[in-house]
Design an enzyme around this catalytic site. Structure first.
Site, PDB file in Angstrom:
ATOM      1  CB  CYS A  39      26.835  11.108  33.977  1.00  0.00           C
ATOM      2  SG  CYS A  39      25.971  10.287  31.875  1.00  0.00           S
TER       3      CYS A  39
ATOM      4  CE1 TYR B 278      22.664   4.502  31.989  1.00  0.00           C
ATOM      5  CE2 TYR B 278      24.326   3.569  31.798  1.00  0.00           C
ATOM      6  CZ  TYR B 278      23.414   4.522  32.667  1.00  0.00           C
ATOM      7  OH  TYR B 278      24.327   5.503  32.887  1.00  0.00           O
TER       8      TYR B 278
HETATM    9  N1  GSH Z   1      24.055  10.245  24.210  1.00  0.00           N
HETATM   10  C1  GSH Z   1      24.459  10.379  25.038  1.00  0.00           C
HETATM   11  C2  GSH Z   1      23.741  10.442  26.754  1.00  0.00           C
HETATM   12  C3  GSH Z   1      24.245  11.223  28.258  1.00  0.00           C
HETATM   13  C4  GSH Z   1      22.735  10.888  29.112  1.00  0.00           C
HETATM   14  O1  GSH Z   1      21.943   9.316  28.835  1.00  0.00           O
HETATM   15  N2  GSH Z   1      22.956  11.172  30.195  1.00  0.00           N
HETATM   16  C5  GSH Z   1      22.270  11.184  31.142  1.00  0.00           C
HETATM   17  C6  GSH Z   1      23.002  10.513  32.155  1.00  0.00           C
HETATM   18  S1  GSH Z   1      23.464   8.992  32.481  1.00  0.00           S
HETATM   19  C7  GSH Z   1      21.647  11.766  31.709  1.00  0.00           C
HETATM   20  O2  GSH Z   1      21.936  12.639  31.544  1.00  0.00           O
HETATM   21  N3  GSH Z   1      20.379  11.962  31.602  1.00  0.00           N
HETATM   22  C8  GSH Z   1      19.068  13.264  31.941  1.00  0.00           C
HETATM   23  C9  GSH Z   1      18.185  11.768  32.575  1.00  0.00           C
HETATM   24  O3  GSH Z   1      17.625  10.675  31.327  1.00  0.00           O
HETATM   25  O4  GSH Z   1      16.751  12.976  32.638  1.00  0.00           O
HETATM   26  C10 GSH Z   1      25.437  10.714  25.600  1.00  0.00           C
HETATM   27  O5  GSH Z   1      26.882   9.994  25.276  1.00  0.00           O
HETATM   28  O6  GSH Z   1      26.866  12.048  25.463  1.00  0.00           O
END
Ligand code: GSH
Length: 359
Positions: free
Chosen positions: A81, A224
């Site tokens: 991530c 994305y």
């Molecule tokens: N706005 C958040 C975004 C975090 C995020 O989207 N993380 C993703 C991984 S890149 C995630 O954990 N997604 C889990 C999912 O979609 O279930 C940040 O910058 O901390």
């Protein structure tokens, strides 16, 4: 001791901010909170990221609810991530890793609960199960979802990383990387090994905020928007903005070492986490293939320059990155074949030393 859980995270975002599956008429909303990035799509097929929910702030003020203390906080990350790796990069370059522990989840998403189709971040059950990943040493959780369930009984959003955890209050302090890096930059300076490093210095704040704005929209989140667009038009719109922004960065970096001058700032760390994943993943899976980063002389050398900052290289695990992106999104690539290349050596020499650093 525990605080009332709903108190700890922000109220539900407005309906424009959230990502919904909408019914045909906006007046008759049938809303479903996104439980995964892949669900975050608007009516027009464009990717719209859901805002993070936990926004508490650790402070150097000892009387604050979340005071900066050694050993109290823990960071959960995935090497895949980019958002989580911003935080990990700060942990390393600010010299905070002796006072704030961290745990890396398994690379590939798996079922998070029996009898529920949700897939997400999980922990291995032993240290040897997957190189780079470790069992949860703090809560013994099987998944990141369990951490959110410990922190709140009413939370219904994505179970995302990063998660900054408070071991005393047994809750999530914050799950928004842009806020976590600000805390790491300034609030632990009484304890940090590299307290003098200020990546958000007062005299550059306006410039950093301005650059972060377009870099986030068009590059960090832009890739994305390309990859998760469900229709041609939003994809093309996002790709066009992405390449305009990359061209702009290339231009800036032809005249100075970093984005906000000849001094490393937060903006560079935020940009780096996307650039390092670009040729290996985004160019292929997210169809960002108009031009590769290694075809931009300044951007490519800049990526190597940042990779070579002491502490940065250990925040990059390309096996985890590729395994996650290529195997966790079966709706994008049902076969899950991991491309063998390009295996770029970011530790090779670069030409960024041609710019004198400013004090
Ligand atoms: N706005 C958040 C975004 C975090 C995020 O989207 N993380 C993703 C991984 S890149 C995630 O954990 N997604 C889990 C999912 O979609 O279930 C940040 O910058 O901390």
């Amino acid at each position: 001791m525990s605080l009332p859980r709903p108190f700890l995270f922000s109220p539900a975002p407005s309906h424009q901010q959230r990502c919904f599956a909408l019914s045909p008429s906006p007046n008759k909303l049938t809303v479903r909170m996104a439980r995964s990035s892949i669900d975050e799509v608007s009516e027009s097929g464009a990717f719209v990221r859901t805002p993070s929910a936990f926004h508490n702030f650790i402070s150097q003020d000892p009387s604050s609810p979340f005071p900066a203390e050694s050993g109290r906080y823990h960071l959960y990350v995935s090497f895949a991530c980019p958002w989580a790796c911003r935080c990990l990069a700060y942990l390393k370059i600010k010299g905070l890793d002796k006072i704030i522990g961290h745990t890396v989840v398994k690379a590939k998403w798996e079922r998070t609960k029996d009898g529920d189709p949700h897939i997400g971040w999980v922990f291995p059950t032993s240290n040897t199960e997957e190189p780079g990943a470790e069992p949860d040493p703090i809560n013994g959780a099987g998944s990141v979802r369990e951490l959110y369930e410990i922190a709140s009984t009413v939370y219904s959003g994505k179970y995302s990383v990063p998660v900054l955890w408070d071991k005393n209050l047994k809750t999530i302090v914050n799950n928004e990387s842009s806020e976590i890096i600000r805390m790491f930059n300034s609030e632990f300076n009484g304890l940090a090994e590299n307290a003098a490093l200020d990546l958000y210095p007062p005299h550059l704040r306006a410039q950093i905020d301005e650059a972060n704005g377009w870099i986030y929209d068009y590059i960090n989140n832009g890739v994305y928007k390309c990859g998760f667009a469900k229709q041609q038009e939003p994809y093309e719109e996002a790709v066009e903005k992405l390449y305009k922004a990359l061209d702009k960065c290339e231009q800036i970096l032809s005249k100075q070492r970093y984005i906000c001058g000849n001094i490393l700032t937060e903006t560079d760390i935020r940009l780096f986490v996307t650039l390092i994943r670009f040729d290996e993943v985004y160019a292929v899976l997210f169809k960002c293939n108009k031009r590769l980063i290694r075809e931009y002389p300044n951007l490519f050398n800049y990526t190597k320059d940042i990779f070579q900052i002491s502490g940065m290289s250990c925040t990059i695990n390309m096996d985890h990155i590729k395994l996650n992106y290529y195997r966790s999104h079966p709706s994008m690539d049902p076969l899950g074949t991991i491309p063998i290349g390009p295996n770029i050596d970011y530790s090779s020499s670069h030409d960024r030393g041609r710019f004198a650093l400013s004090k």
